[in-house]
Design an enzyme around this catalytic site. Structure first.
Site, mmCIF file in Angstrom:
data_model
loop_
_atom_site.group_PDB
_atom_site.id
_atom_site.type_symbol
_atom_site.label_atom_id
_atom_site.label_comp_id
_atom_site.label_asym_id
_atom_site.label_seq_id
_atom_site.Cartn_x
_atom_site.Cartn_y
_atom_site.Cartn_z
ATOM 1 N N GLY A 46 0.843 -1.196 0.000
ATOM 2 C CA GLY A 46 0.000 0.000 0.000
ATOM 3 C C GLY A 46 0.874 1.240 0.000
ATOM 4 N N GLN A 51 3.279 9.884 1.265
ATOM 5 C CA GLN A 51 4.584 9.215 1.290
ATOM 6 C C GLN A 51 5.456 9.596 0.095
ATOM 7 O OE1 GLN A 51 2.648 5.203 2.309
ATOM 8 N NE2 GLN A 51 4.585 5.094 3.400
ATOM 9 N N CYS A 98 6.336 -0.105 7.419
ATOM 10 C CA CYS A 98 5.964 1.103 6.673
ATOM 11 C C CYS A 98 7.140 1.532 5.813
ATOM 12 C CB CYS A 98 5.585 2.223 7.645
ATOM 13 S SG CYS A 98 5.036 3.727 6.821
ATOM 14 N N LEU A 99 6.857 1.843 4.553
ATOM 15 C CA LEU A 99 7.931 2.252 3.638
ATOM 16 C C LEU A 99 8.578 3.561 4.088
ATOM 17 C CD1 LEU A 99 6.189 1.328 0.263
ATOM 18 C CD2 LEU A 99 8.050 0.089 1.400
ATOM 19 N N HIS A 140 -4.059 1.394 8.106
ATOM 20 C CA HIS A 140 -2.693 1.939 8.106
ATOM 21 C C HIS A 140 -2.596 3.110 7.113
ATOM 22 C CE1 HIS A 140 1.893 1.221 7.959
ATOM 23 N NE2 HIS A 140 1.685 1.985 6.891
ATOM 24 N N GLU A 141 -3.191 2.923 5.918
ATOM 25 C CA GLU A 141 -3.107 3.974 4.882
ATOM 26 C C GLU A 141 -3.963 5.199 5.229
ATOM 27 O OE1 GLU A 141 -0.725 3.540 3.074
ATOM 28 O OE2 GLU A 141 -0.509 1.374 3.070
ATOM 29 N N HIS A 144 -2.199 7.388 7.509
ATOM 30 C CA HIS A 144 -1.234 8.280 6.835
ATOM 31 C C HIS A 144 -1.921 9.579 6.388
ATOM 32 C CE1 HIS A 144 2.608 6.241 6.499
ATOM 33 N NE2 HIS A 144 2.068 5.141 5.997
HETATM 34 O O1 GNR Z 1 4.149 -2.583 2.443
HETATM 35 C C1 GNR Z 1 3.554 -2.442 3.513
HETATM 36 N N1 GNR Z 1 3.242 -3.543 4.260
HETATM 37 C C2 GNR Z 1 2.389 -3.503 5.349
HETATM 38 C C3 GNR Z 1 2.373 -4.609 6.196
HETATM 39 C C4 GNR Z 1 1.534 -4.630 7.292
HETATM 40 C C5 GNR Z 1 0.707 -3.559 7.541
HETATM 41 C C6 GNR Z 1 0.723 -2.442 6.725
HETATM 42 C C7 GNR Z 1 1.557 -2.417 5.624
HETATM 43 S S1 GNR Z 1 1.562 -1.034 4.576
HETATM 44 C C8 GNR Z 1 3.195 -1.088 3.994
HETATM 45 C C9 GNR Z 1 3.438 0.000 2.953
HETATM 46 C C10 GNR Z 1 3.239 1.361 3.578
HETATM 47 O O2 GNR Z 1 4.030 1.914 4.286
HETATM 48 N N2 GNR Z 1 2.093 1.946 3.351
HETATM 49 O O3 GNR Z 1 1.811 3.134 3.906
HETATM 50 NI NI NI Z 2 2.998 3.219 5.754
#
Ligand code: GNR
Ligand code: NI
Length: 175
Positions: A46, A51, A98-99, A140-141, A144
């Site tokens: 995601g 980001q 998270c990236l 999670h997204e 953000h």
């Molecule tokens: O690649 C991603 N893997 C992930 C694994 C578990 C819970 C959330 C994520 S999102 C993350 C990519 C990212 O930072 N998205 O904002």
């Molecule tokens: Ni993230």
């Protein structure tokens, strides 16, 4: 398409509240295209527009996984102005990453199921139930988009430790 730079902790832009998208313009489509390329390259499941330093309520996602034949079952999704309409009492725990916080993983507890509303690139309104990794990822997204990071759910000790590590690393690269 182009790969854009992913901003990482402690970049303050990650704390911005992203703005709703009023109209799906060619620029928004280009941004979504670039976000997919950036996300697949990373690789991640995601990506939120902030980001790549764009404070807009836009998310790309692909929960691709290998099927029984070993083929990749890919489903690219775009979420514009997504909202959580309801959340389950039941929770689940996933190890998140998270990236924007590279190579750091911790377990986070969130509602196991959520109902979401969003528009797609054609401006069409959708409502969907999400569970499993889909529920975790969309929460999670959407976090953000509100300037919230998964480390905000950890103990202060753990959060401060990660922040310090990334602040130090940023200082080293600027010297
Ligand atoms: O690649 C991603 N893997 C992930 C694994 C578990 C819970 C959330 C994520 S999102 C993350 C990519 C990212 O930072 N998205 O904002
Ligand atoms: Ni993230």
């Amino acid at each position: 398409m182009a790969i854009r730079e992913i901003i990482i902790l402690p970049d303050k832009q990650l704390r911005l509240v992203s703005k709703p998208i009023e109209k799906v313009t060619p620029e928004i489509r280009k941004l979504a295209d670039d976000m997919f390329e950036t996300m697949y390259d990373a690789p991640g499941i995601g990506l939120a527009a902030i980001q790549v330093a764009q404070p807009l309520r836009l998310i790309t996602m692909d929960l691709a996984k290998k099927n029984d034949e070993g083929e990749v079952d890919s489903k690219p999704r775009v979420f514009i102005n997504p909202e959580i309409i309801s959340s389950s009492e039941e929770t689940s725990v996933y190890e998140e990453g998270c990236l924007s916080i590279p190579e750091y993983y911790e377990e986070v507890e969130r509602p196991a199921k959520v109902r979401i509303r969003f528009i797609d690139l054609d401006g069409k309104l959708h409502e969907e139930n999400a569970e499993g990794i889909y529920a975790t990822c969309i929460q999670h997204e959407i976090d953000h988009l509100n300037g919230v990071l998964f480390v905000d759910y950890l103990s202060k000790l753990k959060r401060d430790r990660v922040l310090k590590k990334f602040t130090k690393a940023a200082k080293r690269t600027e010297e």
